[in-house]
Motif scaffolding. Structure first.
Motif, PDB file in Angstrom:
ATOM      1  N   ALA A 177       0.850  -1.189   0.000  1.00 33.68           N
ATOM      2  CA  ALA A 177       0.000   0.000   0.000  1.00 33.68           C
ATOM      3  C   ALA A 177       0.882   1.233   0.000  1.00 33.68           C
ATOM      4  CB  ALA A 177      -0.918   0.005   1.221  1.00 33.68           C
ATOM      5  N   THR A 178       0.540   2.205  -0.838  1.00 33.80           N
ATOM      6  CA  THR A 178       1.311   3.447  -0.924  1.00 33.80           C
ATOM      7  C   THR A 178       0.365   4.636  -1.043  1.00 33.80           C
ATOM      8  OG1 THR A 178       1.495   3.202  -3.328  1.00 33.80           O
ATOM      9  CG2 THR A 178       3.328   2.381  -1.990  1.00 33.80           C
ATOM     10  N   TRP A 179       0.804   5.777  -0.523  1.00 30.70           N
ATOM     11  CA  TRP A 179       0.009   6.993  -0.633  1.00 30.70           C
ATOM     12  C   TRP A 179       0.308   7.703  -1.950  1.00 30.70           C
ATOM     13  CZ3 TRP A 179      -4.050   8.187   2.154  1.00 30.70           C
ATOM     14  CH2 TRP A 179      -4.178   7.660   3.436  1.00 30.70           C
ATOM     15  N   ASN A 180      -0.751   8.138  -2.613  1.00 32.45           N
ATOM     16  CA  ASN A 180      -0.655   8.963  -3.801  1.00 32.45           C
ATOM     17  C   ASN A 180      -1.511  10.196  -3.526  1.00 32.45           C
ATOM     18  OD1 ASN A 180      -0.498  10.147  -6.299  1.00 32.45           O
ATOM     19  ND2 ASN A 180      -1.582   8.520  -7.397  1.00 32.45           N
ATOM     20  N   GLY A 181      -0.892  11.230  -2.948  1.00 31.59           N
ATOM     21  CA  GLY A 181      -1.672  12.356  -2.462  1.00 31.59           C
ATOM     22  C   GLY A 181      -2.503  11.912  -1.273  1.00 31.59           C
ATOM     23  N   ASP A 182      -3.828  12.120  -1.363  1.00 34.04           N
ATOM     24  CA  ASP A 182      -4.732  11.696  -0.301  1.00 34.04           C
ATOM     25  C   ASP A 182      -5.349  10.330  -0.584  1.00 34.04           C
ATOM     26  OD1 ASP A 182      -4.270  13.947   1.164  1.00 34.04           O
ATOM     27  OD2 ASP A 182      -6.022  15.043   0.414  1.00 34.04           O
ATOM     28  N   LEU A 183      -4.856   9.634  -1.593  1.00 32.42           N
ATOM     29  CA  LEU A 183      -5.366   8.309  -1.936  1.00 32.42           C
ATOM     30  C   LEU A 183      -4.405   7.238  -1.442  1.00 32.42           C
ATOM     31  CD1 LEU A 183      -6.501   8.813  -5.659  1.00 32.42           C
ATOM     32  CD2 LEU A 183      -7.854   9.114  -3.576  1.00 32.42           C
ATOM     33  N   LEU A 184      -4.934   6.236  -0.745  1.00 30.22           N
ATOM     34  CA  LEU A 184      -4.131   5.086  -0.368  1.00 30.22           C
ATOM     35  C   LEU A 184      -4.393   4.004  -1.405  1.00 30.22           C
ATOM     36  CD1 LEU A 184      -2.213   3.800   1.701  1.00 30.22           C
ATOM     37  CD2 LEU A 184      -4.236   2.877   2.859  1.00 30.22           C
ATOM     38  N   GLU A 185      -3.382   3.734  -2.226  1.00 28.22           N
ATOM     39  CA  GLU A 185      -3.532   2.779  -3.320  1.00 28.22           C
ATOM     40  C   GLU A 185      -2.935   1.438  -2.905  1.00 28.22           C
ATOM     41  OE1 GLU A 185      -1.539   4.757  -6.509  1.00 28.22           O
ATOM     42  OE2 GLU A 185      -3.270   6.045  -6.973  1.00 28.22           O
ATOM     43  N   LEU A 186      -3.735   0.377  -3.042  1.00 36.40           N
ATOM     44  CA  LEU A 186      -3.286  -0.972  -2.696  1.00 36.40           C
ATOM     45  C   LEU A 186      -3.107  -1.780  -3.963  1.00 36.40           C
ATOM     46  CD1 LEU A 186      -5.742  -0.070  -0.428  1.00 36.40           C
ATOM     47  CD2 LEU A 186      -4.490  -1.886   0.734  1.00 36.40           C
ATOM     48  N   ASN A 187      -2.172  -2.724  -3.926  1.00 35.20           N
ATOM     49  CA  ASN A 187      -1.847  -3.441  -5.158  1.00 35.20           C
ATOM     50  C   ASN A 187      -2.842  -4.535  -5.527  1.00 35.20           C
ATOM     51  OD1 ASN A 187      -1.132  -5.313  -3.209  1.00 35.20           O
ATOM     52  ND2 ASN A 187       0.900  -5.748  -4.055  1.00 35.20           N
ATOM     53  N   ASP A 188      -3.979  -4.610  -4.839  1.00 38.31           N
ATOM     54  CA  ASP A 188      -5.054  -5.504  -5.284  1.00 38.31           C
ATOM     55  C   ASP A 188      -6.101  -4.733  -6.082  1.00 38.31           C
ATOM     56  OD1 ASP A 188      -6.232  -4.007  -3.304  1.00 38.31           O
ATOM     57  OD2 ASP A 188      -7.157  -5.710  -2.267  1.00 38.31           O
ATOM     58  N   GLY A 189      -5.785  -3.448  -6.389  1.00 39.56           N
ATOM     59  CA  GLY A 189      -6.688  -2.632  -7.191  1.00 39.56           C
ATOM     60  C   GLY A 189      -7.630  -1.767  -6.388  1.00 39.56           C
ATOM     61  N   THR A 190      -7.680  -1.954  -5.084  1.00 38.40           N
ATOM     62  CA  THR A 190      -8.565  -1.140  -4.259  1.00 38.40           C
ATOM     63  C   THR A 190      -7.903   0.177  -3.885  1.00 38.40           C
ATOM     64  OG1 THR A 190      -7.800  -2.279  -2.256  1.00 38.40           O
ATOM     65  CG2 THR A 190      -9.788  -3.133  -3.319  1.00 38.40           C
ATOM     66  N   VAL A 191      -8.725   1.157  -3.562  1.00 32.91           N
ATOM     67  CA  VAL A 191      -8.247   2.486  -3.199  1.00 32.91           C
ATOM     68  C   VAL A 191      -9.019   2.972  -1.977  1.00 32.91           C
ATOM     69  CG1 VAL A 191      -8.066   4.904  -3.920  1.00 32.91           C
ATOM     70  CG2 VAL A 191      -7.606   3.083  -5.557  1.00 32.91           C
ATOM     71  N   LEU A 192      -8.315   3.537  -1.021  1.00 24.68           N
ATOM     72  CA  LEU A 192      -8.952   4.154   0.137  1.00 24.68           C
ATOM     73  C   LEU A 192      -8.961   5.659  -0.085  1.00 24.68           C
ATOM     74  CD1 LEU A 192     -10.028   3.227   3.030  1.00 24.68           C
ATOM     75  CD2 LEU A 192      -7.910   4.242   3.875  1.00 24.68           C
ATOM     76  N   ARG A 193     -10.148   6.254  -0.093  1.00 26.88           N
ATOM     77  CA  ARG A 193     -10.291   7.687  -0.310  1.00 26.88           C
ATOM     78  C   ARG A 193     -11.256   8.257   0.719  1.00 26.88           C
ATOM     79  NH1 ARG A 193     -12.029   7.670  -5.252  1.00 26.88           N
ATOM     80  NH2 ARG A 193     -14.254   8.077  -4.872  1.00 26.88           N
ATOM     81  N   ASP A 194     -10.818   9.252   1.465  1.00 23.12           N
ATOM     82  CA  ASP A 194     -11.642   9.882   2.496  1.00 23.12           C
ATOM     83  C   ASP A 194     -12.189   8.862   3.485  1.00 23.12           C
ATOM     84  OD1 ASP A 194     -11.213  12.345   1.310  1.00 23.12           O
ATOM     85  OD2 ASP A 194     -13.026  12.211   0.075  1.00 23.12           O
TER      86      ASP A 194
END
Length: 232
Positions: A177-194
């Protein structure tokens, strides 16, 4: 504004409703007294420490701290209560020259401290039936603000919320999992936003969280003296 969502325990056991009052401090944490049996309960673990109910436990839920904006995004029908009453100091931690310090009132209730970490360090404690593990905020931040770990045979993502810096954890199938701005991008294709999880197609998904507690080290270590401490 930061608010709490959820409750730490249900007020019922075996179908009976219990009414609780705050009855003081023990090992640095609040204890509750129930009117029905006169038992003393731990307010985090839900376990009866003394009295007729000793050894019994109530169901425990997560108590999550988040901004009102994040809470309303996750729970649109959430009722927000705002009080104009002052917060009483009591056993709150006080600050000396900018450094947090355990109040004398709280320290007097503690028999012995676990010195593996600084007393007032903040972090996230995770636990299940087999494992208790503490994630210092400083170590999560040092790992880029998000880490992947294993808890009870399942993969968990632990991250620092970008607005408040409060740590949270949720179950995932991802291995990075890595941060891209305010998005937490996971390598299974999911994204955590807000604070909300979205799948690869952009649809909102359910977020499942392990039991977790945002707390200071001394309180966590007193509850779970056998706790592990996460390191990279």
């Amino acid at each position: 504004m930061v608010c709490n969502t959820g409750v730490s325990m249900t007020p019922s056991l075996d179908g009976e409703t219990y009414r609780f009052e705050w009855r003081g401090l023990y090992d640095g944490v609040s204890i509750l007294w129930d009117e029905e049996t006169g038992s003393i309960w731990h307010h985090v673990t839900g376990e009866a420490l003394s009295g007729p109910m000793t050894g019994r436990s109530m169901s425990v839920f997560n108590l999550l701290q988040m901004t009102v904006e994040r809470a309303l995004a996750a729970y649109p029908d959430l009722a927000v209560a705002i009080s104009d009453r002052e917060i009483r100091g009591g056993g709150r931690a006080r600050s000396v020259d900018g450094d947090p310090e355990l109040s004398d009132r709280l320290r007097a209730t503690i028999a012995a401290e676990d010195t593996r970490r600084p007393t007032m360090e903040i972090g996230l404690g995770l636990w299940d039936e087999r494992t208790r593990r503490y994630y210092p905020v400083s170590r999560i931040r040092g790992a880029g603000g998000a880490v992947i770990d294993r808890l009870g045979g399942r993969t968990v993502a632990i991250y620092l919320e970008p607005v408040t810096g409060v740590p949270f954890a949720f179950y995932t199938r991802a291995t990075a999992a890595t941060w891209n701005g305010d998005l937490l991008e996971l390598n299974d294709g999911t994204v955590l936003r807000d604070g909300l999880l979205y799948d690869a197609g952009g649809d909102r998904g359910e977020i499942e969280r392990p039991l977790q507690l945002f707390t200071r080290w001394y309180g966590w270590a007193l509850m779970y003296p056998d706790t592990e401490i996460w390191a990279r």
